[in-house]
Design a protein around this motif. Structure first.
Motif, short mmCIF file in Angstrom:
data_model
loop_
_atom_site.label_atom_id
_atom_site.label_comp_id
_atom_site.label_asym_id
_atom_site.label_seq_id
_atom_site.Cartn_x
_atom_site.Cartn_y
_atom_site.Cartn_z
N HIS A 86 37.60 32.41 -38.48
CA HIS A 86 37.16 31.66 -39.66
C HIS A 86 37.91 32.14 -40.90
O HIS A 86 38.40 31.34 -41.69
CB HIS A 86 35.65 31.82 -39.83
CG HIS A 86 35.11 31.13 -41.04
ND1 HIS A 86 35.00 29.77 -41.13
CD2 HIS A 86 34.66 31.63 -42.23
CE1 HIS A 86 34.52 29.45 -42.32
NE2 HIS A 86 34.30 30.57 -43.00
N HIS A 87 38.00 33.46 -41.06
CA HIS A 87 38.72 34.04 -42.20
C HIS A 87 40.20 33.65 -42.15
O HIS A 87 40.79 33.28 -43.17
CB HIS A 87 38.57 35.56 -42.20
CG HIS A 87 39.33 36.25 -43.29
ND1 HIS A 87 38.95 36.18 -44.60
CD2 HIS A 87 40.45 37.00 -43.25
CE1 HIS A 87 39.81 36.87 -45.33
NE2 HIS A 87 40.73 37.38 -44.53
N PHE A 88 40.80 33.72 -40.98
CA PHE A 88 42.21 33.36 -40.81
C PHE A 88 42.44 31.91 -41.21
O PHE A 88 43.41 31.59 -41.91
CB PHE A 88 42.63 33.60 -39.36
CG PHE A 88 44.04 33.19 -39.06
CD1 PHE A 88 45.11 33.94 -39.49
CD2 PHE A 88 44.29 32.02 -38.34
CE1 PHE A 88 46.41 33.56 -39.23
CE2 PHE A 88 45.58 31.63 -38.07
CZ PHE A 88 46.65 32.41 -38.52
N MET A 89 41.59 31.01 -40.76
CA MET A 89 41.74 29.59 -41.08
C MET A 89 41.57 29.34 -42.58
O MET A 89 42.29 28.52 -43.16
CB MET A 89 40.73 28.75 -40.28
CG MET A 89 41.00 28.74 -38.78
SD MET A 89 42.69 28.26 -38.36
CE MET A 89 42.61 26.52 -38.75
N ARG A 90 40.66 30.05 -43.24
CA ARG A 90 40.48 29.91 -44.68
C ARG A 90 41.73 30.37 -45.43
O ARG A 90 42.19 29.69 -46.34
CB ARG A 90 39.26 30.70 -45.13
CG ARG A 90 38.91 30.44 -46.59
CD ARG A 90 37.70 31.20 -47.02
NE ARG A 90 37.79 32.55 -46.45
CZ ARG A 90 36.82 33.42 -46.44
NH1 ARG A 90 35.66 33.12 -46.94
NH2 ARG A 90 36.98 34.60 -45.93
N VAL A 91 42.30 31.49 -45.02
CA VAL A 91 43.53 31.98 -45.65
C VAL A 91 44.66 30.98 -45.44
O VAL A 91 45.44 30.69 -46.35
CB VAL A 91 43.91 33.38 -45.09
CG1 VAL A 91 45.30 33.80 -45.51
CG2 VAL A 91 42.89 34.41 -45.54
N ARG A 92 44.73 30.42 -44.24
CA ARG A 92 45.78 29.44 -43.92
C ARG A 92 45.62 28.19 -44.78
O ARG A 92 46.60 27.66 -45.32
CB ARG A 92 45.69 29.10 -42.44
CG ARG A 92 46.79 28.24 -41.94
CD ARG A 92 46.74 28.17 -40.42
NE ARG A 92 47.75 27.29 -39.94
CZ ARG A 92 47.52 26.09 -39.42
NH1 ARG A 92 46.29 25.67 -39.27
NH2 ARG A 92 48.51 25.34 -39.02
N ARG A 93 44.39 27.67 -44.93
CA ARG A 93 44.15 26.48 -45.76
C ARG A 93 44.54 26.76 -47.20
O ARG A 93 45.17 25.94 -47.85
CB ARG A 93 42.67 26.09 -45.70
CG ARG A 93 42.31 25.21 -44.53
CD ARG A 93 40.93 24.59 -44.71
NE ARG A 93 39.87 25.56 -44.97
CZ ARG A 93 39.18 26.17 -44.00
NH1 ARG A 93 39.41 25.92 -42.74
NH2 ARG A 93 38.23 27.04 -44.33
N ASN A 94 44.17 27.93 -47.71
CA ASN A 94 44.54 28.27 -49.09
C ASN A 94 46.04 28.35 -49.28
O ASN A 94 46.55 27.92 -50.32
CB ASN A 94 43.88 29.60 -49.49
CG ASN A 94 42.38 29.47 -49.66
OD1 ASN A 94 41.86 28.38 -49.82
ND2 ASN A 94 41.70 30.60 -49.60
N ALA A 95 46.74 28.87 -48.29
CA ALA A 95 48.20 28.94 -48.38
C ALA A 95 48.80 27.54 -48.42
O ALA A 95 49.74 27.28 -49.20
CB ALA A 95 48.75 29.74 -47.20
#
Length: 179
Positions: free
Chosen positions: A164-173
């Motif tokens: 979940h954290h990884f996907m959030r960082v990816r979306r923000n990028a």
């Protein structure tokens, strides 16, 4: 050695390599000590300690020839495998030689440390290496802390949170790139 922490990747990598050597040194010495105790060399070990006790500090340095003698057959084996172009065997022998050499040297250093520290130049060098080790710990602490955090997040019971954290960082990028 203390002061401003350098975040240059070269120095961090160099410090990590130094700490790996120090970690191996600390952890291989007891293993070699146990191996020496398993082999019926107890009398030889006691005799070596007695010999070192009677030697002057400068002559104790000669004892460090032992690891080179122990490793000599492995060096010949490395050359043989290099000539045969058996790179896997070369790699295995190199790793075994490195671990064995470091372990035997650590064991010998543990036996000879008090005698060697009586020499002024050796004592200064020992203090400098210990300061270098402290510097390496300081410079790599942020990296080691980040690795600890990542390995904590990668534990199976936390995999969902990590994903979940990884996907959030990816979306923000991707949002930043689009903006």
């Amino acid at each position: 050695m203390r002061g401003k922490i350098n975040t240059n990747p070269f120095w961090i990598l160099l410090a990590l390599i130094f700490l790996l050597e120090a970690w191996l040194w600390d952890h291989l010495e007891p293993i070699v000590a146990r191996a020496v105790n398993v082999i019926p060399w107890g009398k030889l070990k006691v005799r070596l300690a007695t010999l070192i006790e009677d030697l002057p500090p400068w002559a104790t340095l000669i004892v460090f020839v032992i690891p080179f003698i122990v490793l000599l057959p492995l060096k010949f084996l490395e050359v043989y495998f290099i000539a045969k172009r058996d790179w896997l065997a070369v790699g295995i022998v190199l790793i075994v030689a490195k671990l064995l050499g470091l372990g035997v040297t650590a064991f010998i250093f543990d036996v000879t440390r008090d005698k060697l520290l009586q020499m002024g130049w050796f004592h200064r060098m020992y203090v400098w290496v210990m300061a270098l080790r402290s510097w390496a710990h300081d410079i790599t602490e942020p990296v080691r802390e980040r690795v600890r955090q990542l390995t904590w997040m990668l534990k199976p019971q936390r995999a969902g949170r990590f994903f979940h954290h990884f996907m959030r960082v990816r979306r923000n990028a991707f949002r930043r790139r689009a903006a």
